[in-house]
Every structure is written in structure tokens, then in C-alpha cells.
Write an enzyme that holds these catalytic residues in place. Structure first.
Site, PDB file in Angstrom:
ATOM      1  N   THR A 176     -32.187 -38.984 -77.410  1.00  0.00           N
ATOM      2  CA  THR A 176     -33.066 -37.832 -77.155  1.00  0.00           C
ATOM      3  C   THR A 176     -34.195 -38.128 -76.159  1.00  0.00           C
ATOM      4  O   THR A 176     -35.014 -37.252 -75.884  1.00  0.00           O
ATOM      5  CB  THR A 176     -33.655 -37.318 -78.485  1.00  0.00           C
ATOM      6  OG1 THR A 176     -34.221 -38.438 -79.181  1.00  0.00           O
ATOM      7  CG2 THR A 176     -32.577 -36.688 -79.358  1.00  0.00           C
ATOM      8  N   GLU A 215     -56.695 -45.727 -61.811  1.00  0.00           N
ATOM      9  CA  GLU A 215     -55.864 -46.618 -62.637  1.00  0.00           C
ATOM     10  C   GLU A 215     -56.740 -47.448 -63.565  1.00  0.00           C
ATOM     11  O   GLU A 215     -57.792 -47.931 -63.175  1.00  0.00           O
ATOM     12  CB  GLU A 215     -55.000 -47.494 -61.706  1.00  0.00           C
ATOM     13  CG  GLU A 215     -54.358 -48.712 -62.305  1.00  0.00           C
ATOM     14  CD  GLU A 215     -53.385 -48.448 -63.456  1.00  0.00           C
ATOM     15  OE1 GLU A 215     -52.489 -47.593 -63.319  1.00  0.00           O
ATOM     16  OE2 GLU A 215     -53.527 -49.119 -64.491  1.00  0.00           O
ATOM     17  N   GLY A 222     -47.513 -42.986 -68.567  1.00  0.00           N
ATOM     18  CA  GLY A 222     -46.425 -43.454 -69.420  1.00  0.00           C
ATOM     19  C   GLY A 222     -45.734 -42.304 -70.135  1.00  0.00           C
ATOM     20  O   GLY A 222     -46.127 -41.135 -69.978  1.00  0.00           O
ATOM     21  N   HIS A 250     -24.711 -59.601 -40.237  1.00  0.00           N
ATOM     22  CA  HIS A 250     -25.861 -59.530 -39.319  1.00  0.00           C
ATOM     23  C   HIS A 250     -25.689 -58.334 -38.392  1.00  0.00           C
ATOM     24  O   HIS A 250     -24.593 -58.134 -37.877  1.00  0.00           O
ATOM     25  CB  HIS A 250     -25.934 -60.804 -38.478  1.00  0.00           C
ATOM     26  CG  HIS A 250     -27.008 -60.744 -37.433  1.00  0.00           C
ATOM     27  ND1 HIS A 250     -28.338 -60.874 -37.731  1.00  0.00           N
ATOM     28  CD2 HIS A 250     -26.926 -60.513 -36.089  1.00  0.00           C
ATOM     29  CE1 HIS A 250     -29.043 -60.763 -36.623  1.00  0.00           C
ATOM     30  NE2 HIS A 250     -28.223 -60.531 -35.603  1.00  0.00           N
TER      31      HIS A 250
HETATM   32  P1  FAD Z   1     -33.350 -38.425 -71.290  1.00  0.00           P
HETATM   33  O1  FAD Z   1     -32.897 -38.498 -69.891  1.00  0.00           O
HETATM   34  O2  FAD Z   1     -34.788 -38.121 -71.537  1.00  0.00           O
HETATM   35  O3  FAD Z   1     -32.441 -37.343 -72.004  1.00  0.00           O
HETATM   36  C1  FAD Z   1     -32.654 -36.935 -73.306  1.00  0.00           C
HETATM   37  C2  FAD Z   1     -32.040 -35.570 -73.498  1.00  0.00           C
HETATM   38  O4  FAD Z   1     -32.017 -35.267 -74.888  1.00  0.00           O
HETATM   39  C3  FAD Z   1     -32.806 -34.444 -72.830  1.00  0.00           C
HETATM   40  O5  FAD Z   1     -31.940 -33.660 -72.048  1.00  0.00           O
HETATM   41  C4  FAD Z   1     -33.353 -33.638 -73.997  1.00  0.00           C
HETATM   42  O6  FAD Z   1     -33.439 -32.252 -73.730  1.00  0.00           O
HETATM   43  C5  FAD Z   1     -32.319 -33.910 -75.057  1.00  0.00           C
HETATM   44  N1  FAD Z   1     -32.802 -33.742 -76.439  1.00  0.00           N
HETATM   45  C6  FAD Z   1     -33.931 -34.266 -76.972  1.00  0.00           C
HETATM   46  N2  FAD Z   1     -34.028 -33.942 -78.274  1.00  0.00           N
HETATM   47  C7  FAD Z   1     -32.934 -33.182 -78.555  1.00  0.00           C
HETATM   48  C8  FAD Z   1     -32.470 -32.558 -79.733  1.00  0.00           C
HETATM   49  N3  FAD Z   1     -33.128 -32.664 -80.885  1.00  0.00           N
HETATM   50  N4  FAD Z   1     -31.330 -31.842 -79.664  1.00  0.00           N
HETATM   51  C9  FAD Z   1     -30.650 -31.743 -78.502  1.00  0.00           C
HETATM   52  N5  FAD Z   1     -31.032 -32.330 -77.372  1.00  0.00           N
HETATM   53  C10 FAD Z   1     -32.162 -33.053 -77.398  1.00  0.00           C
HETATM   54  N6  FAD Z   1     -35.411 -44.129 -64.188  1.00  0.00           N
HETATM   55  C11 FAD Z   1     -34.707 -44.871 -63.315  1.00  0.00           C
HETATM   56  O7  FAD Z   1     -33.945 -45.759 -63.745  1.00  0.00           O
HETATM   57  N7  FAD Z   1     -34.808 -44.662 -61.967  1.00  0.00           N
HETATM   58  C12 FAD Z   1     -35.617 -43.714 -61.457  1.00  0.00           C
HETATM   59  O8  FAD Z   1     -35.680 -43.547 -60.231  1.00  0.00           O
HETATM   60  C13 FAD Z   1     -36.373 -42.929 -62.340  1.00  0.00           C
HETATM   61  N8  FAD Z   1     -37.206 -41.978 -61.872  1.00  0.00           N
HETATM   62  C14 FAD Z   1     -37.905 -41.206 -62.756  1.00  0.00           C
HETATM   63  C15 FAD Z   1     -38.778 -40.248 -62.244  1.00  0.00           C
HETATM   64  C16 FAD Z   1     -39.507 -39.458 -63.111  1.00  0.00           C
HETATM   65  C17 FAD Z   1     -40.435 -38.410 -62.549  1.00  0.00           C
HETATM   66  C18 FAD Z   1     -39.359 -39.615 -64.516  1.00  0.00           C
HETATM   67  C19 FAD Z   1     -40.112 -38.742 -65.466  1.00  0.00           C
HETATM   68  C20 FAD Z   1     -38.503 -40.578 -65.028  1.00  0.00           C
HETATM   69  C21 FAD Z   1     -37.782 -41.390 -64.154  1.00  0.00           C
HETATM   70  N9  FAD Z   1     -36.937 -42.389 -64.617  1.00  0.00           N
HETATM   71  C22 FAD Z   1     -36.234 -43.166 -63.735  1.00  0.00           C
HETATM   72  C23 FAD Z   1     -36.767 -42.648 -66.058  1.00  0.00           C
HETATM   73  C24 FAD Z   1     -35.460 -41.998 -66.545  1.00  0.00           C
HETATM   74  O9  FAD Z   1     -35.481 -40.616 -66.257  1.00  0.00           O
HETATM   75  C25 FAD Z   1     -35.276 -42.218 -68.040  1.00  0.00           C
HETATM   76  O10 FAD Z   1     -35.381 -43.596 -68.322  1.00  0.00           O
HETATM   77  C26 FAD Z   1     -33.926 -41.724 -68.490  1.00  0.00           C
HETATM   78  O11 FAD Z   1     -33.768 -40.345 -68.227  1.00  0.00           O
HETATM   79  C27 FAD Z   1     -33.730 -41.978 -69.982  1.00  0.00           C
HETATM   80  O12 FAD Z   1     -32.481 -41.504 -70.357  1.00  0.00           O
HETATM   81  P2  FAD Z   1     -32.158 -41.032 -71.843  1.00  0.00           P
HETATM   82  O13 FAD Z   1     -30.713 -40.674 -71.834  1.00  0.00           O
HETATM   83  O14 FAD Z   1     -32.631 -42.054 -72.801  1.00  0.00           O
HETATM   84  O15 FAD Z   1     -33.054 -39.750 -72.104  1.00  0.00           O
HETATM   85  P1  NAD Z   2     -45.931 -46.586 -66.176  1.00  0.00           P
HETATM   86  O1  NAD Z   2     -46.003 -47.333 -67.443  1.00  0.00           O
HETATM   87  O2  NAD Z   2     -45.087 -47.099 -65.071  1.00  0.00           O
HETATM   88  O3  NAD Z   2     -47.377 -46.421 -65.555  1.00  0.00           O
HETATM   89  C1  NAD Z   2     -48.442 -45.885 -66.283  1.00  0.00           C
HETATM   90  C2  NAD Z   2     -49.709 -46.336 -65.601  1.00  0.00           C
HETATM   91  O4  NAD Z   2     -50.790 -45.650 -66.166  1.00  0.00           O
HETATM   92  C3  NAD Z   2     -49.972 -47.836 -65.758  1.00  0.00           C
HETATM   93  O5  NAD Z   2     -50.285 -48.365 -64.517  1.00  0.00           O
HETATM   94  C4  NAD Z   2     -51.136 -47.862 -66.724  1.00  0.00           C
HETATM   95  O6  NAD Z   2     -51.963 -48.986 -66.552  1.00  0.00           O
HETATM   96  C5  NAD Z   2     -51.837 -46.574 -66.367  1.00  0.00           C
HETATM   97  N1  NAD Z   2     -52.703 -46.049 -67.412  1.00  0.00           N
HETATM   98  C6  NAD Z   2     -52.479 -46.027 -68.746  1.00  0.00           C
HETATM   99  N2  NAD Z   2     -53.531 -45.478 -69.374  1.00  0.00           N
HETATM  100  C7  NAD Z   2     -54.419 -45.142 -68.420  1.00  0.00           C
HETATM  101  C8  NAD Z   2     -55.701 -44.532 -68.435  1.00  0.00           C
HETATM  102  N3  NAD Z   2     -56.277 -44.176 -69.579  1.00  0.00           N
HETATM  103  N4  NAD Z   2     -56.340 -44.318 -67.262  1.00  0.00           N
HETATM  104  C9  NAD Z   2     -55.751 -44.702 -66.096  1.00  0.00           C
HETATM  105  N5  NAD Z   2     -54.558 -45.286 -66.023  1.00  0.00           N
HETATM  106  C10 NAD Z   2     -53.895 -45.492 -67.167  1.00  0.00           C
HETATM  107  O7  NAD Z   2     -45.531 -45.098 -66.596  1.00  0.00           O
HETATM  108  P2  NAD Z   2     -45.167 -43.832 -65.698  1.00  0.00           P
HETATM  109  O8  NAD Z   2     -45.467 -44.092 -64.274  1.00  0.00           O
HETATM  110  O9  NAD Z   2     -45.805 -42.665 -66.371  1.00  0.00           O
HETATM  111  O10 NAD Z   2     -43.607 -43.741 -65.879  1.00  0.00           O
HETATM  112  C11 NAD Z   2     -43.039 -43.529 -67.192  1.00  0.00           C
HETATM  113  C12 NAD Z   2     -41.725 -44.220 -67.311  1.00  0.00           C
HETATM  114  O11 NAD Z   2     -40.779 -43.629 -66.449  1.00  0.00           O
HETATM  115  C13 NAD Z   2     -41.838 -45.679 -66.951  1.00  0.00           C
HETATM  116  O12 NAD Z   2     -41.461 -46.436 -68.083  1.00  0.00           O
HETATM  117  C14 NAD Z   2     -40.871 -45.893 -65.839  1.00  0.00           C
HETATM  118  O13 NAD Z   2     -40.034 -46.985 -66.070  1.00  0.00           O
HETATM  119  C15 NAD Z   2     -40.031 -44.619 -65.789  1.00  0.00           C
HETATM  120  N6  NAD Z   2     -39.865 -44.289 -64.370  1.00  0.00           N
HETATM  121  C16 NAD Z   2     -39.079 -45.089 -63.617  1.00  0.00           C
HETATM  122  C17 NAD Z   2     -38.943 -44.851 -62.273  1.00  0.00           C
HETATM  123  C18 NAD Z   2     -38.093 -45.748 -61.461  1.00  0.00           C
HETATM  124  O14 NAD Z   2     -37.317 -46.503 -62.025  1.00  0.00           O
HETATM  125  N7  NAD Z   2     -38.188 -45.712 -60.137  1.00  0.00           N
HETATM  126  C19 NAD Z   2     -39.614 -43.794 -61.677  1.00  0.00           C
HETATM  127  C20 NAD Z   2     -40.437 -43.005 -62.468  1.00  0.00           C
HETATM  128  C21 NAD Z   2     -40.544 -43.264 -63.818  1.00  0.00           C
END
Ligand code: FAD
Ligand code: NAD
Length: 467
Positions: free
Chosen positions: A144, A204, A272, A445
Site C-alpha cells: 500500500t 534544510e 520524507g 569510446h
Molecule cells: P506505491 O507506489 O505508493 O503504491 C501503493 C498503491 O497502493 C497506491 O496506488 C495506493 O493507492 C494503493 N493503496 C494504498 N492503500 C490501499 C488500500 N487500502 N486498498 C487499495 N489500494 C491501496 N523512486 C525511485 O526508485 N525512483 C524515482 O525516480 C522516484 N521518484 C519519485 C518522485 C516522487 C515525487 C515521489 C513522491 C516518489 C518517487 N520515488 C521514486 C519513490 C517511489 O515512487 C516509491 O518508492 C514507490 O512508488 C513505492 O512503491 P510501492 O509499490 O511500495 O507503493
Molecule cells: P528525503 O528523506 O530524501 O529528504 C527529506 C529531507 O527533508 C532531508 O534532507 C531531511 O533532512 C529534510 N528535513 C526533514 N525534516 C526537516 C525539517 N523539519 N526542516 C527542514 N528539512 C527537513 O525525502 P523526500 O525528498 O521527501 O523523498 C521521500 C522518499 O521518496 C525518499 O525516501 C526517496 O527515496 C523517494 N524518492 C526517490 C526519488 C529517486 O529515487 N530519484 C525521487 C523522489 C523521491
């Protein structure tokens, strides 16, 4: 009542991949998703839409700042922000349709609605139309995912104080934006808007960007983001936020406890994400959470209920799509009696800024902390022919190898296309390659990947070829 071998709750990269693997291994499988669109956070409001906007904004940035040097005059370039957002939405819907096709192809039944456990073998799926469908299964996989976290003193109004979800679908191009959190989301979305001309300020809590990654990467990333005119405020404790129709005011205390005030059109909170288990009926199923709200799992990813497993963002570990996918395949194979393995230490991390940041294995700070003697080799992209041809001179590849055995212990890169280049380092480390091995493998290369070869020989021998 429909009955299955496996029901997966959640269709993100963890859930849908797991469902496919379960079906491939002969299980009668269903997937439950509360939204109409499949693909979870990653496809709908995460990885895919953010990369779509990163690519669009980078095109604009290149046209504005680099084309002229390449000998291309492209005057009066303008942004059509609505179109940019529309293209992003089109990419999302095509990708989500692809997941629907995969469910059909693998004969996986899809149910739309919020799933909640009635017992450890039964769930109710509550549809948007107030209908409820009960389903039963031998095994369940909780996938989820997660939702954005916020801070105790900030209310996300989704209009001016927003999360990444809203930041990916804004109706206007902001003139200014405060980003709270200089982590992965903060740096990626700050890059998008700064390239489009928005004045971006990152606030930050820690003393640098992308905490947790190697400090050399963070320092170089800050340098290149500074070139986009992003302003940074580190060691800040945010104390409050006020918003009205026109904008936001954020207050924060610096490390000397002096209050500072920041104002902007929008404030993106990117501090986060939290595991999402709301109304999942975990008590009825006997599934327990840890103190951080994550589903507790054992080494087999089994929860405290013996027939229920959990994967992805909802359990411990990195919140990454590829980590969720690995776990999805892992659980399906465990259920099929196979003996899968995930090497968590070698899951790469990438930040899709430009230049990109990518890493795998130990950071230098971790090696020092663990008292592991290491050698290092660092090679700057500005020394590489391919990078010069592309006008991509920022960044480097850093390889850390065991002082005695030469085994590669960590690879850290910031540079052009390193999100793809890192795959080579992951393969090498999975096969426990030495730095010398990486040097002796032929690299085409001219390529960006040659920086790995060069850094490897510096790490191994203390001297490089093209430097
Ligand atoms: P999710 O993708 O969160 O999917 C969970 C699904 O469960 C959702 O569709 C939700 O609606 C559904 N659900 C929840 N509860 C229920 C319920 N009770 N009944 C039915 N359905 C339900 N990760 C990367 O590796 N590379 C990236 O470039 C990257 N970029 C990101 C950018 C952003 C802006 C964000 C927010 C995240 C990014 N992430 C990235 C993180 C990545 O999206 C997540 O780690 C990943 O989607 C987790 O997959 P998951 O399957 O655990 O859950
Ligand atoms: P993050 O953990 O990467 O960064 C959160 C940042 O907020 C940290 O730098 C932390 O020190 C800061 N922070 C925490 N409390 C704060 C406060 N009170 N004031 C100011 N700064 C504070 O989390 P995110 O950027 O929100 O991303 C969430 C998750 O989504 C991450 O776990 C990341 O792995 C995933 N994600 C992954 C990708 C990717 O793989 N390219 C892209 C987007 C998101």
C-alpha cells in the site's frame, strides 16, 4: 465470494510487479487498487511524472543557456507551462494503461476500491459507488506504499503549501517557491522550477543537501544547483507557516536560534514520506506495525500474520520503486517455494537532477565509521572527451575500493547520464569485482561510462591514464 491464491493490495511498482510474478508462477491472482489508475505513487505522482517534468525543464534550460554555444540560434523561446503539464499527464496515463494491459495479459483480476482486512483470509473492497465486494485468499501481499509526511507546525493546504503531488500538477508557473527539505524530492523539483525561472529557496534541517549520500556528491550537487540560482538555507528548524490566497510565509530558526522569515508564491514540503496503512484493518488480520508506522516483516517479508506478506514503501528500508519491485518478485518466489535473495546493500540510489547523482555501496563516511581501510579514485567529467563534446563538464566518478583486496566497496557519481552508468557498478559489485577488474573491462569510446574505467584505475593503482 471470489476466491484467490494471492491477493495483492496496492498496484504500485511493488504490487503490480508482484502480481505479475505470482501469476507467472501459477497462482490465481487478484490486485486491489483504491484509485482508478494503476501504477501507484511511482507511475501517477512520483517517478514518472517527475522525470517527465525534469526532462521538459532541462530542454528549456538547454535551449536558453547552451544552444547558442552549440551554434544554434533559438531566440524568443517561451514556456507553455500548461502544455508541459499536459505532456506529463499524457505520459502518466499511457504508462498506467500499460500496467492495465499487463494485468490482462497475465490474467490478473483487478478490483478498484479501498481494501481492508475483515480477517487474515478475507478483505472488503469499498468502491467509489459505495458498493462493497468481499474477496478471500490463501495469501495476501500488502503493497500500500506511502504518502507525503509533513511537519507538526505546518498544515498542507494543497493550494499554497503543497506536497510533491500538487507540485507535479500546478495550474501556473510560480514566480517563487520555498522548498522545505533538500532531499531527493526537494532537489529534483527545485531543479524543475529553477530551470523554468522560478526563484527557489531550499530550507534544510541538516548541514547539506541529500543527507545520507556521500558528502562529496552533496557538495558538487549544491555547486551545480547554485548555477540554477537556487538559494540554500541549511541547519534550519522550520517553526511555522502561514498561507493566504497569494502566497506563503515560512518562519525558521537557524543554528544560532535566530528566527528568519521566508516568503514565496508556494511552499513545497518535501521532508520524507510515511508508510500508508490507513483503514487497512490490520488489527483484524493480526498484522503489527513498528513505532514508525511501518508494517513489521521478517527476513521472508512475512508480517506478524503467517499468510500475509508486505513489500515496498510500507515496510522498512529505502523508499524506492526498484526496491519495491525486487521485494514483489521476492515474495512471489517465496510463496512458490523458491529461494530468492535481495542484496539490499547493492540497491542503487539516484537523484535525477542535472547532472544526475547516482551511488551504490558504502559512502566514504560509512567506511571511516566502520574502520574499513580503503583506497579511492576520483575522475572528473571535465577530463573526458565525451563529456566535453556534450558540454557536460560538471561532476565526477568516485570509486572506493578495499585497501588490501582492491574489491569495490562503493561507487559515487555525479555527472551526465550517471543514472544509467551506475548499473555497471552494481553488476561489478554483485560479482565482487575489484577496481582493477573495472579498469580492464573494455568501455566503448567515447562514452560517459569511460569515467568509471578511469576512476577504477586511479582507485586501484593510484594513477590514471587520461588524466
Ligand atoms: P506505491 O507506489 O505508493 O503504491 C501503493 C498503491 O497502493 C497506491 O496506488 C495506493 O493507492 C494503493 N493503496 C494504498 N492503500 C490501499 C488500500 N487500502 N486498498 C487499495 N489500494 C491501496 N523512486 C525511485 O526508485 N525512483 C524515482 O525516480 C522516484 N521518484 C519519485 C518522485 C516522487 C515525487 C515521489 C513522491 C516518489 C518517487 N520515488 C521514486 C519513490 C517511489 O515512487 C516509491 O518508492 C514507490 O512508488 C513505492 O512503491 P510501492 O509499490 O511500495 O507503493
Ligand atoms: P528525503 O528523506 O530524501 O529528504 C527529506 C529531507 O527533508 C532531508 O534532507 C531531511 O533532512 C529534510 N528535513 C526533514 N525534516 C526537516 C525539517 N523539519 N526542516 C527542514 N528539512 C527537513 O525525502 P523526500 O525528498 O521527501 O523523498 C521521500 C522518499 O521518496 C525518499 O525516501 C526517496 O527515496 C523517494 N524518492 C526517490 C526519488 C529517486 O529515487 N530519484 C525521487 C523522489 C523521491
Amino acid at each position: 465470494m471470489n476466491s484467490y491464491d494471492v491477493i495483492v493490495i496496492g498496484s504500485g511498482p511493488g504490487g503490480y510487479v508482484s502480481a505479475i510474478r505470482c501469476a507467472q508462477l501459477g497462482f490465481k491472482t487478484a490486485i486491489v487498487e483504491r484509485y482508478k489508475s494503476l501504477g501507484g505513487t511511482c507511475l501517477n505522482v512520483g517517478c514518472i511524472p517527475s522525470k517527465a517534468l525534469l526532462d521538459s525543464s532541462e530542454h528549456y534550460h538547454l535551449a536558453q543557456h547552451h544552444f547558442k554555444t552549440h551554434g544554434i540560434n533559438a531566440e524568443s523561446i517561451q514556456i507553455n507551462f500548461k502544455q508541459m503539464i499536459q505532456r506529463k499527464s499524457d505520459v502518466v496515463s499511457q504508462t498506467a494503461d500499460g500496467v492495465r494491459y499487463l494485468m490482462k495479459k497475465n490474467k490478473i483480476d483487478t478490483y478498484h476500491g479501498h481494501g481492508s482486512f475483515l480477517s487474515s483470509t478475507k478483505i472488503a473492497v469499498a468502491g467509489d459507488d459505495h458498493s462493497t465486494t468481499e474477496l478471500e485468499a490463501k495469501y495476501f501481499i500488502i503493497a500500500t506504499g506511502s504518502k507525503p509526511s509533513t511537519l507538526p507546525n505546518i498544515t498542507i493546504d494543497k493550494k499554497r503549501i503543497i506536497t510533491s503531488t500538487e507540485a507535479l500538477s500546478l495550474g501556473e508557473l510560480p514566480k517563487s517557491m520555498i522548498v522545505i527539505g533538500g532531499g531527493v524530492i526537494g532537489c529534483e523539483l527545485a531543479s524543475v522550477y529553477a530551470r523554468l525561472g522560478t526563484r527557489v529557496q531550499i530550507i534544510e534541517y541538516m548541514d547539506g543537501l541529500i543527507p545520507g549520500m556521500d558528502k562529496d556528491l552533496a557538495a558538487e550537487l549544491q555547486k551545480v544547483m547554485k548555477k540554477l540560482n537556487v538559494d540554500f538555507y541549511f541547519n534550519q528548524k522550520v517553526t511555522g507557516a502561514i498561507s493566504d490566497e497569494d502566497g506563503v510565509i515560512i518562519t525558521a530558526n537557524d543554528k544560532d536560534n535566530k528566527e528568519q522569515t521566508f516568503s514565496a508564491d508556494y511552499c513545497l514540503v518535501a521532508v520524507g514520506r510515511r508508510a500508508y496503512t490507513d483503514n487497512l484493518g490490520l488489527n483484524a488480520a493480526g498484522v503489527s506495525l513498528d513505532e514508525r508506522g511501518k508494517v513489521i516483516v521478517d527476513e521472508q517479508l512475512k508480517t506478524t500474520a503467517p499468510n500475509i506478506y508486505a513489500i515496498g514503501d510500507v515496510i522498512r528500508g529505502a523508499m524506492l520503486a526498484h526496491k519495491a519491485e525486487e521485494e514483489g518478485v521476492f515474495v512471489a518466489e517465496v510463496l512458490a517455494g523458491k529461494k530468492p535473495h535481495i542484496h539490499y546493500h547493492l540497491i542503487p540510489g539516484v537523484v535525477y537532477t542535472w547532472p544526475e547523482v547516482a551511488a551504490v555501496g558504502y559512502t566514504e563516511q560509512q567506511l571511516i565509521e566502520k574502520n574499513i581501510a580503503y583506497k579511492k579514485g576520483s575522475y572528473p567529467f571535465k577530463a573526458l572527451g565525451r563529456a566535453r563534446a556534450a558540454m557536460e563538464s560538471d561532476g565526477f566518478v568516485k570509486i572506493l575500493a578495499d585497501q588490501e583486496t582492491d574489491e569495490v566497496l562503493g561507487v559515487h557519481m555525479i555527472g551526465p547520464r550517471v543514472a544509467d552508468v551506475i548499473a555497471e557498478a552494481v553488476v561489478a559489485m554483485e560479482f565482487r569485482a575489484s577496481a582493477e577488474d573495472l579498469f580492464r573491462i573494455s568501455h566503448a569510446h567515447p562514452t560517459f561510462a569511460e569515467a568509471v574505467k578511469e576512476a577504477a584505475i586511479i582507485a586501484s593503482e593510484g594513477r590514471g591514464i587520461n588524466i
